[in-house]
Design a protein around this motif. Structure first.
Motif, mmCIF file in Angstrom:
data_model
loop_
_atom_site.group_PDB
_atom_site.id
_atom_site.type_symbol
_atom_site.label_atom_id
_atom_site.label_comp_id
_atom_site.label_asym_id
_atom_site.label_seq_id
_atom_site.Cartn_x
_atom_site.Cartn_y
_atom_site.Cartn_z
ATOM 1 N N GLU A 1 15.674 -11.785 5.673
ATOM 2 C CA GLU A 1 15.910 -12.597 4.476
ATOM 3 C C GLU A 1 14.731 -12.589 3.508
ATOM 4 O OE1 GLU A 1 18.657 -13.794 3.647
ATOM 5 O OE2 GLU A 1 19.851 -14.270 5.418
ATOM 6 N N GLU A 2 13.562 -12.107 3.967
ATOM 7 C CA GLU A 2 12.367 -12.150 3.126
ATOM 8 C C GLU A 2 11.805 -10.778 2.787
ATOM 9 O OE1 GLU A 2 10.868 -14.696 1.694
ATOM 10 O OE2 GLU A 2 12.143 -16.279 2.505
ATOM 11 N N HIS A 3 12.346 -9.716 3.371
ATOM 12 C CA HIS A 3 11.778 -8.381 3.149
ATOM 13 C C HIS A 3 12.884 -7.368 2.937
ATOM 14 C CE1 HIS A 3 8.650 -10.596 5.422
ATOM 15 N NE2 HIS A 3 7.820 -9.944 4.639
ATOM 16 N N MET A 4 12.581 -6.308 2.189
ATOM 17 C CA MET A 4 13.558 -5.264 1.896
ATOM 18 C C MET A 4 12.850 -3.935 1.740
ATOM 19 S SD MET A 4 14.434 -6.621 -1.937
ATOM 20 C CE MET A 4 13.116 -7.148 -3.043
ATOM 21 N N VAL A 5 13.645 -2.868 1.770
ATOM 22 C CA VAL A 5 13.133 -1.511 1.616
ATOM 23 C C VAL A 5 13.962 -0.820 0.552
ATOM 24 C CG1 VAL A 5 14.595 -0.652 3.509
ATOM 25 C CG2 VAL A 5 12.575 0.654 2.818
ATOM 26 N N SER A 6 13.311 0.016 -0.258
ATOM 27 C CA SER A 6 14.001 0.739 -1.319
ATOM 28 C C SER A 6 13.485 2.162 -1.402
ATOM 29 C CB SER A 6 13.819 0.030 -2.671
ATOM 30 O OG SER A 6 12.442 -0.001 -3.028
ATOM 31 N N GLY A 7 14.316 3.047 -1.977
ATOM 32 C CA GLY A 7 13.946 4.442 -2.158
ATOM 33 C C GLY A 7 14.269 4.899 -3.568
ATOM 34 N N ALA A 8 13.480 5.847 -4.075
ATOM 35 C CA ALA A 8 13.630 6.293 -5.465
ATOM 36 C C ALA A 8 13.582 7.814 -5.544
ATOM 37 C CB ALA A 8 12.554 5.672 -6.345
ATOM 38 N N ASP A 9 13.976 8.323 -6.729
ATOM 39 C CA ASP A 9 13.986 9.775 -6.901
ATOM 40 C C ASP A 9 12.597 10.337 -7.198
ATOM 41 O OD1 ASP A 9 13.533 9.080 -9.525
ATOM 42 O OD2 ASP A 9 15.344 10.001 -10.342
ATOM 43 N N ASP A 10 11.568 9.466 -7.238
ATOM 44 C CA ASP A 10 10.195 9.977 -7.311
ATOM 45 C C ASP A 10 9.643 10.285 -5.927
ATOM 46 O OD1 ASP A 10 9.821 7.459 -6.278
ATOM 47 O OD2 ASP A 10 8.408 6.776 -7.822
ATOM 48 N N GLY A 11 10.505 10.180 -4.901
ATOM 49 C CA GLY A 11 10.108 10.505 -3.539
ATOM 50 C C GLY A 11 9.434 9.387 -2.785
ATOM 51 N N SER A 12 9.399 8.185 -3.348
ATOM 52 C CA SER A 12 8.673 7.081 -2.713
ATOM 53 C C SER A 12 9.620 6.135 -1.991
ATOM 54 C CB SER A 12 7.860 6.308 -3.758
ATOM 55 O OG SER A 12 8.723 5.731 -4.721
ATOM 56 N N VAL A 13 9.076 5.489 -0.953
ATOM 57 C CA VAL A 13 9.761 4.430 -0.211
ATOM 58 C C VAL A 13 8.860 3.200 -0.271
ATOM 59 C CG1 VAL A 13 10.668 3.692 2.025
ATOM 60 C CG2 VAL A 13 10.893 6.072 1.319
ATOM 61 N N ALA A 14 9.448 2.047 -0.612
ATOM 62 C CA ALA A 14 8.651 0.827 -0.778
ATOM 63 C C ALA A 14 9.159 -0.285 0.124
ATOM 64 C CB ALA A 14 8.694 0.366 -2.235
ATOM 65 N N LEU A 15 8.210 -1.069 0.664
ATOM 66 C CA LEU A 15 8.513 -2.290 1.395
ATOM 67 C C LEU A 15 8.152 -3.468 0.499
ATOM 68 C CD1 LEU A 15 7.115 -1.561 4.985
ATOM 69 C CD2 LEU A 15 9.500 -1.587 4.267
ATOM 70 N N TRP A 16 9.070 -4.426 0.398
ATOM 71 C CA TRP A 16 8.888 -5.562 -0.496
ATOM 72 C C TRP A 16 8.947 -6.879 0.288
ATOM 73 C CZ3 TRP A 16 8.584 -4.150 -5.761
ATOM 74 C CH2 TRP A 16 9.050 -2.875 -6.089
ATOM 75 N N GLY A 17 8.198 -7.859 -0.213
ATOM 76 C CA GLY A 17 8.328 -9.246 0.220
ATOM 77 C C GLY A 17 8.756 -10.077 -0.971
ATOM 78 N N LEU A 18 9.646 -11.030 -0.763
ATOM 79 C CA LEU A 18 10.186 -11.784 -1.892
ATOM 80 C C LEU A 18 9.148 -12.685 -2.551
ATOM 81 C CD1 LEU A 18 13.776 -12.769 -0.717
ATOM 82 C CD2 LEU A 18 12.941 -10.663 -1.746
#
Length: 477
Positions: free
Chosen positions: A337-354
């Motif tokens: 509920e507090e964290h997520m992961v995303s991917g982009a066409d620049d080749g990067s993967v990011a971990l997020w906290g709300l």
């Protein structure tokens, strides 16, 4: 002869007979002694010693038994009661110790479960499972063929018994996980043909299934959302309202509330159980590419070319905006509920906290580079998946592999675990609820366009088993 003379004569004769008898006894004893000495000299001293030892042991053994019996007889009734009372108290003490140990163990387990429940409610639970995962052999990957064109999205039923896949050929197939066979096919709806069963007439871009496994939702390029009964694949409703392709769908966990997003830059809320529309939210500056939701009354979206990730608070009708990727953000999924992961066409993967507007961790060139030397470009990250409430993340691209990652403590690091060879565009990834397998939707083309075509790829659904290494035995086990 006188009487006195006769008496003396009898006494002499009696004493002579007694003397003779005594002499005879003395002679027999001397003969027996001499015979014994002869036997001793012939038999040897060793045999006599052994006989003597056996006879002694035989004579002593019953004496010890008698002594023990005497001791038992000597124990008074009071002493016996005392002895039995001590034994009973010792047994009670041992039982109490065992009960206390069992209670302490149970309390530890309950405390652990309560702690996990609290962390899960707060959205911060992070079970450590990534290190146990073993990379499967290529021969263990199950390939399901049925679609004619590229797979665009997959979902798994909550009980892990079935998989739904959709493709650019406008069909939906329900697969059995156990038998690897088709259970049902929802065919393409041909334009201008009357009396045909309901179905999609254009590319299906997204699907979602409710947490109770009752409803299946699918969205396509024709701006339509179809609601199906998941068990029978029977069509129930059709939601209209979006003004462009429907690109993302997600059910709120524990409810039949459905969130949808579209290339029209909006987020809509629906009540599937009541077949009703609720509201529309605006904020993105470009076509929205993906969406996800969990138990809270909010959802997260990947904003595509506007370069933002947004968290939508439905009751407040407000949003949080996050920046971090340099390219188009095409995929997103909540880890808890507090964290997520995303991917982009620049080749990067990011971990997020709300709680922070910037990524907690950013892995650039997550799938490496392609192209000629000096003209290299990163492989696009076309899909991401996370095993709920754990530290395990998967990413897909067209780099001929699916990559598994481990989230570091506090989601502040992303470490590669292993690569799973898979040729083609990995357009969709989903972990099973149990975490025993990962499902990949593979296609020759990207789900949102036709920039490249990988001819050697097979349009298929791939079931990737995730075996866990046995844990080392703990101390004292």
């Amino acid at each position: 002869m006188s009487a006195a003379a006769a008496a003396r004569k009898r006494g002499r004769s009696a004493s002579g007979a007694g003397a003779g008898a005594g002499a005879g006894k003395r002679r027999r004893k001397s003969q027996a002694d001499s015979a014994g000495e002869k036997g001793k000299s012939k038999g040897g001293g060793k045999m006599n010693e052994e006989i003597s030892s056996d006879s002694e042991s035989e004579s002593l053994a019953p004496r010890r038994t008698e002594e023990e019996e005497e001791e038992e007889l000597e124990e008074t009734a009071q002493e016996k009661k005392l002895r039995l009372a001590k034994l009973y108290l010792e047994q009670l003490r041992q039982q109490e110790e065992e009960k206390a140990e069992a209670q302490a163990f149970e309390e530890d387990q309950v405390a652990g479960r309560l702690k996990e429940d609290v962390l899960e409610q707060r959205g911060r639970l992070q079970k450590s499972v990534a290190k146990e995962i073993q990379a499967p052999a290529p021969a263990d990957i199950q390939v399901l063929r049925g679609h004619q064109l590229s797979i665009t999205c997959v979902v798994i039923t909550p009980d892990d018994s079935a998989i739904f896949s959709a493709a650019k050929d406008c069909t939906i197939i329900k697969w059995s996980v156990e038998s690897r066979r088709k259970l049902h096919v929802i065919p393409r709806a041909k334009k201008g043909v009357e009396g045909q069963p309901p179905g999609h007439g254009s590319h299906i871009l997204c699907m979602a299934i409710s947490s109770d496994g009752k409803y299946l939702a699918s969205g396509d390029r024709s701006k339509l959302i179809f609601i199906w009964e998941a068990q029978s694949c029977r069509h129930l409703y059709t939601f209209t309202g979006h003004r462009d392709a429907v690109s993302g769908l997600a059910f709120r966990r524990g409810t039949h509330q459905l969130y949808s997003t579209s290339h029209d830059r909006s987020v809509k809320v629906w009540n599937v159980a009541e077949n009703s529309y609720v509201e529309t939210l605006f904020g993105h500056q470009d076509a929205v590419a993906a969406l996800d939701a969990l138990s809270r009354e909010c959802c997260v979206t990947a904003g595509g070319r506007d370069g933002t990730v947004r968290v939508w608070k439905i009751p407040e009708e407000s949003q949080l905006v996050f920046y971090g990727h340099q390219g188009s953000i095409d995929s997103i999924q909540l880890i808890n509920e507090e964290h997520m992961v995303s991917g982009a066409d620049d080749g990067s993967v990011a971990l997020w906290g709300l709680s922070k507007k910037r990524p907690l961790a950013l892995q650039r060139e997550a799938h490496g580079l392609r192209g000629e030397p000096g003209l290299e470009q990163p492989f696009w990250v076309s899909s991401v998946a996370a095993l709920l409430n754990t530290d395990l993340v998967a990413t897909g691209s067209h780099s001929s592999r699916v990559r598994l990652w481990q989230c570091g403590e506090g989601f502040r690091r992303l470490d590669p675990l292993c690569d799973i060879p898979l040729v083609g565009f990995i357009n969709s990834l989903k972990f099973s609820t149990s975490g025993d397998f990962l499902v990949a939707g593979v296609g020759q083309e990207h789900r949102l366009g036709r920039w490249w075509r990988i001819k050697e790829a097979r349009n298929s659904v791939c079931i990737i088993p995730l075996r866990r290494a046995p844990r080392p035995p703990t101390a004292g086990s």
